[in-house]
Enzyme design. Sequence first.
Site, PDB file in Angstrom:
ATOM      1  N   GLU A 407       0.799  -1.221   0.000  1.00 45.94           N
ATOM      2  CA  GLU A 407       0.000   0.000   0.000  1.00 45.94           C
ATOM      3  C   GLU A 407       0.834   1.274   0.000  1.00 45.94           C
ATOM      4  O   GLU A 407       0.486   2.260  -0.655  1.00 45.94           O
ATOM      5  CB  GLU A 407      -0.958   0.008   1.202  1.00 45.94           C
ATOM      6  CG  GLU A 407      -2.131  -0.945   1.099  1.00 45.94           C
ATOM      7  CD  GLU A 407      -1.790  -2.394   1.447  1.00 45.94           C
ATOM      8  OE1 GLU A 407      -2.677  -3.255   1.336  1.00 45.94           O
ATOM      9  OE2 GLU A 407      -0.626  -2.638   1.844  1.00 45.94           O
ATOM     10  N   GLN A 429      -8.079  -2.386  -0.624  1.00 47.80           N
ATOM     11  CA  GLN A 429      -9.000  -3.524  -0.670  1.00 47.80           C
ATOM     12  C   GLN A 429     -10.023  -3.438   0.452  1.00 47.80           C
ATOM     13  O   GLN A 429     -11.206  -3.703   0.268  1.00 47.80           O
ATOM     14  CB  GLN A 429      -8.202  -4.824  -0.583  1.00 47.80           C
ATOM     15  CG  GLN A 429      -8.955  -6.027  -1.084  1.00 47.80           C
ATOM     16  CD  GLN A 429      -8.034  -7.207  -1.290  1.00 47.80           C
ATOM     17  OE1 GLN A 429      -7.535  -7.800  -0.327  1.00 47.80           O
ATOM     18  NE2 GLN A 429      -7.798  -7.561  -2.549  1.00 47.80           N
ATOM     19  N   PHE A 430      -9.564  -3.036   1.621  1.00 42.72           N
ATOM     20  CA  PHE A 430     -10.406  -2.664   2.759  1.00 42.72           C
ATOM     21  C   PHE A 430      -9.770  -1.427   3.380  1.00 42.72           C
ATOM     22  O   PHE A 430      -8.546  -1.313   3.426  1.00 42.72           O
ATOM     23  CB  PHE A 430     -10.501  -3.795   3.787  1.00 42.72           C
ATOM     24  CG  PHE A 430     -11.168  -5.037   3.277  1.00 42.72           C
ATOM     25  CD1 PHE A 430     -12.537  -5.214   3.408  1.00 42.72           C
ATOM     26  CD2 PHE A 430     -10.435  -6.026   2.648  1.00 42.72           C
ATOM     27  CE1 PHE A 430     -13.168  -6.351   2.923  1.00 42.72           C
ATOM     28  CE2 PHE A 430     -11.040  -7.167   2.155  1.00 42.72           C
ATOM     29  CZ  PHE A 430     -12.410  -7.337   2.288  1.00 42.72           C
ATOM     30  N   ASP A 432      -9.266  -0.692   6.259  1.00 41.07           N
ATOM     31  CA  ASP A 432      -8.374  -1.064   7.364  1.00 41.07           C
ATOM     32  C   ASP A 432      -6.916  -1.129   6.904  1.00 41.07           C
ATOM     33  O   ASP A 432      -5.991  -0.828   7.660  1.00 41.07           O
ATOM     34  CB  ASP A 432      -8.760  -2.437   7.927  1.00 41.07           C
ATOM     35  CG  ASP A 432     -10.247  -2.567   8.181  1.00 41.07           C
ATOM     36  OD1 ASP A 432     -10.644  -2.689   9.348  1.00 41.07           O
ATOM     37  OD2 ASP A 432     -11.025  -2.553   7.207  1.00 41.07           O
ATOM     38  N   PHE A 433      -6.719  -1.540   5.632  1.00 37.74           N
ATOM     39  CA  PHE A 433      -5.363  -1.760   5.138  1.00 37.74           C
ATOM     40  C   PHE A 433      -4.623  -0.457   4.840  1.00 37.74           C
ATOM     41  O   PHE A 433      -3.441  -0.471   4.538  1.00 37.74           O
ATOM     42  CB  PHE A 433      -5.393  -2.629   3.880  1.00 37.74           C
ATOM     43  CG  PHE A 433      -5.993  -3.998   4.083  1.00 37.74           C
ATOM     44  CD1 PHE A 433      -6.187  -4.520   5.361  1.00 37.74           C
ATOM     45  CD2 PHE A 433      -6.367  -4.769   2.997  1.00 37.74           C
ATOM     46  CE1 PHE A 433      -6.747  -5.773   5.546  1.00 37.74           C
ATOM     47  CE2 PHE A 433      -6.918  -6.037   3.170  1.00 37.74           C
ATOM     48  CZ  PHE A 433      -7.110  -6.542   4.444  1.00 37.74           C
ATOM     49  N   HIS A 474     -11.282  -5.914   9.039  1.00 36.32           N
ATOM     50  CA  HIS A 474     -11.989  -5.654   7.791  1.00 36.32           C
ATOM     51  C   HIS A 474     -13.267  -4.850   8.012  1.00 36.32           C
ATOM     52  O   HIS A 474     -14.143  -4.821   7.145  1.00 36.32           O
ATOM     53  CB  HIS A 474     -12.357  -6.973   7.091  1.00 36.32           C
ATOM     54  CG  HIS A 474     -11.189  -7.795   6.667  1.00 36.32           C
ATOM     55  ND1 HIS A 474     -10.471  -8.568   7.556  1.00 36.32           N
ATOM     56  CD2 HIS A 474     -10.602  -7.968   5.458  1.00 36.32           C
ATOM     57  CE1 HIS A 474      -9.497  -9.196   6.902  1.00 36.32           C
ATOM     58  NE2 HIS A 474      -9.554  -8.844   5.626  1.00 36.32           N
TER      59      HIS A 474
END
Length: 668
Positions: A407, A429-430, A432-433, A474
């Site tokens: 990321e 992707q989420f 959270d990431f 997530h």
Amino acid sequence: MLSKKVKMHQLEYKDFQISNDKMLGLYKAMLKPRMIEEKMLILLRQGKISKWFSGIGQEAISVGVTTALNDDEYILPMHRNLGVFTTRDIPLYRLFAQWQGKASGFTNGRDRSFHFGTQEYKIVGMISHLGPQLGVADGIALAHKLKEEKKLTSVFTGEGGTSEGDFHEALNIASVWDLPVLFCIENNGYGLSTPTNEQYRCKDLADRGAGYGMESHIIDGNNILEVYSKVSEIVEGMRENPRPVLVEFKTFRMRGHEEASGTKYVPQELMDEWQEKDPISNFEDYLSETGVLAKDLQQEIRESITREIDENLEKAFSESAIDSDETKELDNVFQYFNYQEVKPSGKTENVRYIDAISQSLRSSMEKHENLVLMGQDIADYGGVFKITEGFIDQFGKERIRNTPICESAIVGTAMGLSINGMKAMVEMQFSDFVSSGFNPIVNYLAKVNYRWDQNADVVIRMPCGGGVGAGPFHSQTNEAWFTKVPGLKVVYPAFPFDAKGLLNTAFNDPNPVLFFEHKALYRSIRQDVPVDYYTLEFGKASRLREGKDVSIITYGAGVHWALETLDEMDFHKADLIDLRSLQPLDMDSICESVTKTGKVIILTEDSLFGSLASEIAAIISENCFESLDAPVMRVGSLETPIPFAENLEKQYLPRKRFREKLQYLIEY
């Protein structure tokens, strides 16, 4: 002429096809930054500049690399690469003004030393976190490749910086995507006071190239002829055959990390050894012995540089201190965006929230031919939510790019695309990431326009939120991480109509936008949405219910919880405000509603402490206090990570507590 094989001190000058004029040019180019530095060290002791990072002894690298590149090829230097700036012929008074924090510099007094960039000279300055600029180089090179330009990008780091994860991520991306990036490692022996044997255990940092399937070289960083000749040969091949190359320059840092730190930790015999390898004195002796540099010419060159330094210093010193202008400072946080409204057509279709997002992406790709989408699994697979399914059939893999799991460097790559005139979207992707890409977002994208007037034309999509049993990694709704960072725009729509129009605007806006999309709404919320392209303005809230008894301020999934709760309670006297845009925030709509009702409850899915709800409560208390008939109420999730099990998640989320507090407020 063919230079003779002459060994002077510790450096050996071999047979290189370099003319006398070119060698004299290289000598002058090295001597200028050395003499500037010597002057700066005097000024530092006099208190006329605030700090200095010395590159004395490393001039051959900066000068050799810069001379080997074309003037229209980007260089991303570090704080010991004064030779990059002077070789690109930046007017010295502007450099001196930069170091004094004056307006003629490159950052309007907002940043110091070499923390700046300039499109005019194709230089992109560093940030103190070091690693992110490696990913930025990837993005600049990717733009060259997509435009089919035979150009490369050169980026510098030190041996200490190679310990950062960004180094691995950037090299991996460049290798996988065959990007023409020249990764230059200045291995100068120490990261501040930490020697190389405490930084890494491989014999040579160039050995790491093999791990990426990348060509690598070791070059004597103190030998200007070797640096210039070998780099020239390497970059000529990179232009014809785009690929990344890793070069380790062996050199030494002759002064402290910065002047205040000194060099007491360095053994004196090591200092003496490298003093004998000084790139300028060795080359000067070589040119004198071969008859290229006569004594009178040497004196003439030094006198000319001295005059240039003194004249430009006088010009910089005579400039007044920079004026303080609060309006100007605030206006320069973002690049100006002239919002152009595109009204929706009459034709609509009933679509899901997720379909509206996909439609916006597709239409924005058609509208902006320089837009590139990047994210994990977004190409053939269509993303984990299938939002970009089928996109590669229309736009191709060059513009719909699967990324490695990295990321941080991908956000940096997006920044590089913007620097080189393109637009970028990164799908987390989420949401959270995003923590793995937090640094370049808050320290690069957010600050770059304020620092040196370079915008970050980047949209980061953030699938977020709970209620789907996805557990602690997530399910977060982490908008508050970013709403407090000046320089970022944050959007969080609750309906398909808003999502499509606001995302279209995000791609038109030249500033960084974090676009939050609640996963639980993707396939559960439908709405009639215009088929054609349209836009919605940021910073404009939507009033969904009209009432005079109580104001409800919320966004995202909270909007739907509020609507359902009001219907369950059969309460029709609430003013329900859907914020839609969190930064900029529609404070006028908030205060107008609260002034009318006298009571307000703020609902967020986030936990309360440090949340946007808390900030809004403070704004209301400061601006609407005399209109309040009850305490400002906040409702949020529990102060725990979000759990997985259904009953635990229901307890965590604030929906039940919202009804209880709303009833309390109504009856207050």
